[in-house]
Design a protein around this motif. Structure first.
Motif, PDB file in Angstrom:
ATOM      1  N   ARG A  71      12.923  49.886 -27.090  1.00 51.27           N
ATOM      2  CA  ARG A  71      11.918  50.594 -27.897  1.00 51.27           C
ATOM      3  C   ARG A  71      10.909  49.598 -28.444  1.00 51.27           C
ATOM      4  NH1 ARG A  71      12.135  55.960 -27.299  1.00 51.27           N
ATOM      5  NH2 ARG A  71      11.405  56.306 -29.389  1.00 51.27           N
ATOM      6  N   VAL A  72       9.670  50.061 -28.569  1.00 49.53           N
ATOM      7  CA  VAL A  72       8.608  49.216 -29.113  1.00 49.53           C
ATOM      8  C   VAL A  72       7.863  50.010 -30.181  1.00 49.53           C
ATOM      9  CG1 VAL A  72       6.532  47.884 -28.584  1.00 49.53           C
ATOM     10  CG2 VAL A  72       8.341  48.080 -26.871  1.00 49.53           C
ATOM     11  N   ARG A  73       7.726  49.403 -31.336  1.00 53.03           N
ATOM     12  CA  ARG A  73       6.875  50.001 -32.377  1.00 53.03           C
ATOM     13  C   ARG A  73       5.462  49.511 -32.126  1.00 53.03           C
ATOM     14  NH1 ARG A  73       9.494  51.836 -37.624  1.00 53.03           N
ATOM     15  NH2 ARG A  73       7.319  51.769 -38.220  1.00 53.03           N
ATOM     16  N   VAL A  74       4.537  50.455 -32.039  1.00 52.88           N
ATOM     17  CA  VAL A  74       3.146  50.130 -31.757  1.00 52.88           C
ATOM     18  C   VAL A  74       2.234  50.843 -32.745  1.00 52.88           C
ATOM     19  CG1 VAL A  74       3.539  49.710 -29.293  1.00 52.88           C
ATOM     20  CG2 VAL A  74       2.917  51.999 -30.065  1.00 52.88           C
ATOM     21  N   HIS A  75       1.023  50.330 -32.836  1.00 55.56           N
ATOM     22  CA  HIS A  75      -0.038  50.971 -33.609  1.00 55.56           C
ATOM     23  C   HIS A  75      -1.142  51.372 -32.646  1.00 55.56           C
ATOM     24  CE1 HIS A  75       1.022  48.671 -37.566  1.00 55.56           C
ATOM     25  NE2 HIS A  75       1.877  49.638 -37.299  1.00 55.56           N
ATOM     26  N   ALA A  76      -1.557  52.621 -32.706  1.00 49.45           N
ATOM     27  CA  ALA A  76      -2.748  53.093 -32.000  1.00 49.45           C
ATOM     28  C   ALA A  76      -3.864  53.069 -33.048  1.00 49.45           C
ATOM     29  CB  ALA A  76      -2.538  54.502 -31.459  1.00 49.45           C
ATOM     30  N   VAL A  77      -4.870  52.236 -32.821  1.00 53.32           N
ATOM     31  CA  VAL A  77      -5.864  51.923 -33.844  1.00 53.32           C
ATOM     32  C   VAL A  77      -7.272  52.244 -33.349  1.00 53.32           C
ATOM     33  CG1 VAL A  77      -6.774  50.062 -35.288  1.00 53.32           C
ATOM     34  CG2 VAL A  77      -4.390  50.025 -34.606  1.00 53.32           C
ATOM     35  N   ARG A  78      -8.071  52.863 -34.211  1.00 50.90           N
ATOM     36  CA  ARG A  78      -9.500  53.014 -33.956  1.00 50.90           C
ATOM     37  C   ARG A  78     -10.221  53.222 -35.280  1.00 50.90           C
ATOM     38  NH1 ARG A  78     -10.597  58.846 -30.996  1.00 50.90           N
ATOM     39  NH2 ARG A  78     -10.293  60.126 -32.819  1.00 50.90           N
TER      40      ARG A  78
END
Length: 141
Positions: A91-98
């Motif tokens: 599992r990977v914790r990610v941020h989707a940023v804009r």
């Protein structure tokens, strides 16, 4: 690209000029991690949020490691950058940023979109937060 998408792209560029996810001195002005709390309520309860100013919107996701590239490609179509935060096994914790100007309708739509995307990829949408520069007009309010 449709005329509607071009119009949205132009409006987004006009609204977000000068702010990037890496702008120094950004501070969290609103968080929405409880699915039982409406995005409109989260925004209404955020005294440091400047409604007319652009913000860095960050969706927090937990995704399978082997689906990160697919998620990044899908999200890039709408101007999101996917940033890896930490790995825990597969599992990977990610941020989707804009960067965008926030309003309740668009925050709710994007939250639902992120939940759908995460589910399709075998992951979870954990919530979102938004950051604005520390020198915004209501920063001291």
């Amino acid at each position: 690209m449709s005329w509607l998408q071009r119009l949205r792209d132009l409006a987004g560029k006009r609204e977000t000029a000068g702010l990037t996810p890496d702008t120094p001195d950004l501070r969290v002005v609103v968080t929405a991690f409880d699915p039982a709390v409406a995005d409109s309520a989260a925004l209404a309860d955020a005294p440091g949020w400047t409604a007319a100013a652009p913000a860095v919107l960050t969706h927090h996701l937990s995704l399978p490691a082997d689906r990160i590239a697919e998620a990044a490609a899908i999200l890039a179509q709408d101007g999101y950058e996917l940033r890896e935060q930490e790995r825990d096994g597969d599992r990977v914790r990610v941020h989707a940023v804009r960067v965008q100007v926030l309003d309740a309708l668009h925050c709710a739509q994007e939250r639902a979109r992120m939940a759908g995307l995460a589910q399709r990829l075998g992951g979870d949408a954990l919530g979102w937060d938004a950051r604005q520069p520390g020198d915004s007009p209501t920063a001291s309010a």
